[in-house]
Design an enzyme around this catalytic site. Structure first.
Site, PDB file in Angstrom:
ATOM      1  N   ASP A 145       0.858  -1.188   0.000  1.00 38.05           N
ATOM      2  CA  ASP A 145       0.000   0.000   0.000  1.00 38.05           C
ATOM      3  C   ASP A 145       0.890   1.233   0.000  1.00 38.05           C
ATOM      4  OD1 ASP A 145      -2.162   1.941   0.540  1.00 38.05           O
ATOM      5  OD2 ASP A 145      -3.308   0.178   1.139  1.00 38.05           O
ATOM      6  N   LEU A 163      -6.916  -5.538  -4.095  1.00 37.99           N
ATOM      7  CA  LEU A 163      -7.932  -4.716  -3.449  1.00 37.99           C
ATOM      8  C   LEU A 163      -7.679  -3.234  -3.650  1.00 37.99           C
ATOM      9  CD1 LEU A 163      -8.098  -6.547   0.021  1.00 37.99           C
ATOM     10  CD2 LEU A 163      -9.621  -6.890  -1.937  1.00 37.99           C
ATOM     11  N   GLY A 164      -6.506  -2.875  -4.152  1.00 40.17           N
ATOM     12  CA  GLY A 164      -6.121  -1.472  -4.247  1.00 40.17           C
ATOM     13  C   GLY A 164      -6.947  -0.704  -5.263  1.00 40.17           C
ATOM     14  N   GLY A 165      -7.086   0.604  -5.005  1.00 41.19           N
ATOM     15  CA  GLY A 165      -7.807   1.459  -5.938  1.00 41.19           C
ATOM     16  C   GLY A 165      -8.707   2.443  -5.221  1.00 41.19           C
ATOM     17  N   SER A 193     -17.097  -4.640  -8.073  1.00 40.45           N
ATOM     18  CA  SER A 193     -18.121  -4.037  -7.225  1.00 40.45           C
ATOM     19  C   SER A 193     -19.498  -4.292  -7.818  1.00 40.45           C
ATOM     20  CB  SER A 193     -17.882  -2.524  -7.134  1.00 40.45           C
ATOM     21  OG  SER A 193     -18.983  -1.863  -6.553  1.00 40.45           O
ATOM     22  N   HIS A 217     -21.414  -2.107  -8.236  1.00 44.29           N
ATOM     23  CA  HIS A 217     -21.696  -0.916  -9.041  1.00 44.29           C
ATOM     24  C   HIS A 217     -21.290  -1.076 -10.499  1.00 44.29           C
ATOM     25  CE1 HIS A 217     -23.144   1.124  -5.542  1.00 44.29           C
ATOM     26  NE2 HIS A 217     -22.048   0.779  -4.887  1.00 44.29           N
ATOM     27  N   TYR A 233     -17.089   5.213 -11.298  1.00 40.05           N
ATOM     28  CA  TYR A 233     -16.515   4.158 -10.465  1.00 40.05           C
ATOM     29  C   TYR A 233     -16.977   2.785 -10.947  1.00 40.05           C
ATOM     30  CZ  TYR A 233     -15.974   1.120  -6.362  1.00 40.05           C
ATOM     31  OH  TYR A 233     -15.674   0.069  -5.522  1.00 40.05           O
ATOM     32  N   LYS A 242     -14.880  -0.400 -12.680  1.00 47.02           N
ATOM     33  CA  LYS A 242     -14.898  -1.789 -12.219  1.00 47.02           C
ATOM     34  C   LYS A 242     -15.310  -2.743 -13.349  1.00 47.02           C
ATOM     35  CE  LYS A 242     -13.523  -1.366  -7.971  1.00 47.02           C
ATOM     36  NZ  LYS A 242     -12.218  -1.938  -7.558  1.00 47.02           N
TER      37      LYS A 242
END
Length: 287
Positions: free
Chosen positions: A35, A74-76, A114, A116, A155, A159
């Site tokens: 990270d 998981l980054g972003g 996600s 979304h 966003y 994804k």
């Protein structure tokens, strides 16, 4: 079946990464935590390696992928942002992760997508569940995990691009890729739509572990949700690789009602926030 023993986790200092870190600890397993933010130092006896770097840095992510059995990306950016930032971090950054995975010969990657990415999907898109195949208490209709994207924001569009990149790297290079369309990840549900979309931290860990063990290699799309009574997303795809969630947002219903912020009318399935996958993301300003 051997579970990955050295796992790179990008975005390890984030909300999901911090929750998964203790839950993914295993004897003989090392977690390599990456990270740009400060990462908590290892506790006594904890087998972790920390890397203070950005996954968007090609050299840094290439080095971080050396010698690992799997990557949990998981980054972003974790919410809506200007398109240029979404493209730079969530899309281009993920492509750099996948390139490093390819170059270093990492056989397996799990990508955080996600709900979304499919935010404008609605209950009308759900597929009826055949009575003979439905478990007790299962919803009458379920939204398949691999339903085509219909993003609700920049966003969500980012994804959807992450999912497409995962499919490309599976098809081109044979990497095992699982995309997790993560729902409302938090310790407990906080909003009416969470009663369907909640993903508990414990179930998130169960889901990731199932992805790390999944055979044969392939490309998968899974909903990242718990076994919620009011869910209308399919769990069949996750169950096929051994994901058996145990938590249910319904157990928190009384607390939601007692807090006074919501009434029973807020749980109406026909209300926009409960009818659309993306809930209130579908009406927020872009960027």
């Amino acid at each position: 079946m051997v579970t990955a023993q050295r796992i790179l986790i990008t975005g390890a200092a984030g909300r999901v990464g911090r929750a998964l870190r203790p839950r993914m600890a295993r004897p003989g397993r090392t977690l390599r935590l990456l990270d740009i933010a400060e990462i908590e130092p290892p506790a006594s006896g904890e087998a972790v390696e920390t890397v203070r770097a950005s996954f968007t840095d090609p050299d840094a992510i290439d080095a971080a992928c050396q010698g690992v059995d799997a990557v949990l990306h998981l980054g972003g950016l974790a919410g809506e942002a200007p398109w240029e930032r979404i493209r730079e971090i969530n899309i281009d950054g993920t492509q750099r992760v996948l390139e490093a995975v390819r170059r270093q010969g990492v056989p397996r990657v799990v990508l955080a997508s996600s709900i979304h990415a499919a935010g404008f999907r609605t209950r009308d898109d759900a597929v009826p569940v055949r009575e003979e195949g439905a478990a007790a208490g299962a919803p009458a209709a379920e939204l398949p995990a691999d339903i085509a994207p219909r993003p609700d924001t920049f966003y969500g569009a980012g994804k959807a691009a992450v999912e497409a990149l995962g499919a490309l790297y599976r098809s081109r290079f044979g990497i095992d890729v699982t995309c997790l369309r993560i729902g409302a990840f938090r310790p407990r549900p906080l909003a009416p739509e969470d009663l369907a979309a909640w993903l508990s931290p414990d179930d998130a860990a169960r889901l990731v572990e199932a992805c790390l063990r999944a055979e044969p290699a392939g490309f998968r799309m899974l909903w990242g949700i718990s076994r919620n009574t009011r869910r209308w997303w399919s769990l069949a795809e996750g169950e096929a690789i051994g994901y058996h969630p145990r938590d249910d947002a319904e157990d928190h219903l009384a607390a939601l009602l007692e807090c006074g912020s919501f009434g029973r009318a807020d749980f109406d399935p026909a209300a926009d926030r409960n009818f659309r996958v993306g809930a209130n993301f579908c009406t927020m300003p872009l960027g």
